[in-house]
Design an enzyme around this catalytic site. Structure first.
Site, PDB file in Angstrom:
ATOM      1  N   ASP A  72      38.218  31.329  39.637  1.00 54.19           N
ATOM      2  CA  ASP A  72      37.766  32.629  38.928  1.00 54.19           C
ATOM      3  C   ASP A  72      37.843  32.307  37.559  1.00 54.19           C
ATOM      4  O   ASP A  72      36.740  32.463  36.769  1.00 54.19           O
ATOM      5  CB  ASP A  72      38.428  33.726  39.273  1.00 54.19           C
ATOM      6  CG  ASP A  72      37.957  35.154  38.603  1.00 54.19           C
ATOM      7  OD1 ASP A  72      36.722  35.661  39.120  1.00 54.19           O
ATOM      8  OD2 ASP A  72      38.591  35.585  37.577  1.00 54.19           O
ATOM      9  N   ILE A  93      37.752  45.135  33.785  1.00 55.90           N
ATOM     10  CA  ILE A  93      36.710  44.458  32.990  1.00 55.90           C
ATOM     11  C   ILE A  93      35.693  45.347  32.357  1.00 55.90           C
ATOM     12  O   ILE A  93      35.191  45.278  31.367  1.00 55.90           O
ATOM     13  CB  ILE A  93      36.124  43.177  33.686  1.00 55.90           C
ATOM     14  CG1 ILE A  93      35.249  42.293  32.751  1.00 55.90           C
ATOM     15  CG2 ILE A  93      35.337  43.845  34.925  1.00 55.90           C
ATOM     16  CD1 ILE A  93      36.258  41.653  31.873  1.00 55.90           C
ATOM     17  N   LYS A 103      30.484  37.502  36.460  1.00 55.70           N
ATOM     18  CA  LYS A 103      30.505  36.287  36.895  1.00 55.70           C
ATOM     19  C   LYS A 103      31.669  36.223  38.000  1.00 55.70           C
ATOM     20  O   LYS A 103      32.470  37.248  37.710  1.00 55.70           O
ATOM     21  CB  LYS A 103      30.929  35.312  35.735  1.00 55.70           C
ATOM     22  CG  LYS A 103      32.183  35.498  35.105  1.00 55.70           C
ATOM     23  CD  LYS A 103      33.278  34.700  35.744  1.00 55.70           C
ATOM     24  CE  LYS A 103      34.646  35.206  35.169  1.00 55.70           C
ATOM     25  NZ  LYS A 103      36.011  34.702  35.826  1.00 55.70           N
ATOM     26  N   SER A 148      31.651  54.028  42.024  1.00 51.83           N
ATOM     27  CA  SER A 148      32.806  53.243  42.189  1.00 51.83           C
ATOM     28  C   SER A 148      33.609  53.838  43.252  1.00 51.83           C
ATOM     29  O   SER A 148      33.698  55.098  43.119  1.00 51.83           O
ATOM     30  CB  SER A 148      33.556  52.807  40.938  1.00 51.83           C
ATOM     31  OG  SER A 148      34.680  52.351  41.092  1.00 51.83           O
ATOM     32  N   ARG A 149      34.538  53.241  43.827  1.00 54.67           N
ATOM     33  CA  ARG A 149      35.304  53.818  44.998  1.00 54.67           C
ATOM     34  C   ARG A 149      36.365  54.625  44.339  1.00 54.67           C
ATOM     35  O   ARG A 149      36.784  55.392  44.891  1.00 54.67           O
ATOM     36  CB  ARG A 149      35.742  52.674  46.079  1.00 54.67           C
ATOM     37  CG  ARG A 149      34.979  52.217  46.822  1.00 54.67           C
ATOM     38  CD  ARG A 149      35.661  51.288  47.681  1.00 54.67           C
ATOM     39  NE  ARG A 149      35.978  50.077  47.079  1.00 54.67           N
ATOM     40  CZ  ARG A 149      36.978  49.203  47.693  1.00 54.67           C
ATOM     41  NH1 ARG A 149      37.303  49.376  49.201  1.00 54.67           N
ATOM     42  NH2 ARG A 149      37.445  48.177  47.052  1.00 54.67           N
TER      43      ARG A 149
END
Length: 308
Positions: free
Chosen positions: A168, A14, A90, A36-37
């Protein structure tokens, strides 16, 4: 005014599809760091943990949090505690209570918190709201059905407790409905279908009403193949309104009234810049509250196992 120095936490699909292009096109923001991993952004300083990023890059003004909702509270708390404005993808969190706590923290720190609902910024949503505000509504039917294998392949977090399952995408419909209807609604009954091997539902059948007993029926399903359905149909004294394609297209009595290019995430970042400059927050929890009500009030029905 100088651009808002922005960092992103959670560099996934996203972010690449929506956040990065929207940020690049908005002169109010400058992306200066990511955490971020697994994901990184070419040419941008990257870290694997938000606390390391916040410590190493004090120039950060704001943070967009794009990891799964089960892990968002801790990251948001760290960013707000460091005096950073926060954009929440969201749904804004895994529970209502944690988002309420973040809202209180943002207020105490004098920074902005944005609970973003991208579907509210679909191009025909405001026209639908205006139409419904001008006539008597007799019923509303929401059909939100899509193929989870296409839109969320191999995303195990979405099937875990707190991942919301079919809610979701369904929460996008609820974000539109709560925005376009003139009066508040509340759940009266629900059936949630859970695959026998999953902790989150694959389908939901919901019934709402408002203080005037307006009937609202919502059908969410992740097993749709072929044409995907993201439609809101309202029967009114002025005829039938259809808000189709996730809010992109509006027809009234079969006549096309609005159909414009999608600009949801650019609109979100414009709104985020507005509240940061104004020193305010925008945290509407109505869509998440309806999901919580569905889990609390809904009857559970177990269905066949789901495998990607």
């Amino acid at each position: 005014m100088s651009p808002i120095n922005l960092a992103i936490v959670g560099v996934g699909k996203i972010v690449r599809d929506q956040h990065l292009p929207s940020i690049a096109a908005n002169p109010d923001f400058k992306l200066i760091a990511t955490a971020s991993r697994h994901g990184t952004v070419d040419g941008i300083e990257s870290f694997t943990a938000i606390e390391d990023m916040l410590k190493a890059v004090p120039a950060i003004d704001a943070v967009s949090l794009c990891m799964p909702p089960q892990y968002r509270y801790e990251a948001a708390h760290k960013a707000l505690s460091a005096g950073k404005h926060v954009f929440l993808e969201k749904p804004p969190g895994a529970t209502l209570s944690e988002v309420a706590d973040l809202e209180d923290l943002a207020k105490s720190k004098g920074v902005s918190l944005f609970a973003s609902w991208h579907s509210r910024y679909a191009p025909a949503v405001e026209a639908a709201k205006s139409f419904l505000g001008s006539t008597k509504i007799n019923s509303v039917h929401v059909i939100w059905k899509e193929d989870v294998r296409h839109w969320h392949p191999n995303q195990e977090w979405i099937w875990q407790a707190g991942g919301l399952g079919v809610f979701d995408p369904g929460i996008n419909a609820l974000s539109i409905v709560t925005h376009i209807l003139p009066k508040a609604i509340f759940l009266t009954g629900a059936t949630l279908e859970f695959p026998e091997n999953r902790d989150a539902p694959i389908a939901a059948d919901l019934h709402f009403k408002n203080a005037d007993d307006l009937p609202i029926h919502a059908e969410f399903d992740w097993r749709q193949t072929g044409k995907q359905s993201w439609d809101i149909v309202a029967e009114t004294d002025a005829g039938q309104m259809v808000l189709a394609d996730g809010g992109a297209k509006l027809t009234i009595n079969g006549e096309l009234k609005s159909s414009e290019p999608e600009q949801e995430y650019p609109s979100l970042y414009r709104r985020f810049a507005e509240i940061v400059k104004a020193g305010t927050s925008d945290v509407d929890l109505a869509p998440l509250r309806h999901v919580a009500d569905a889990f609390m009030l809904g009857r559970r029905k177990f269905v066949e196992a789901f495998h990607d």
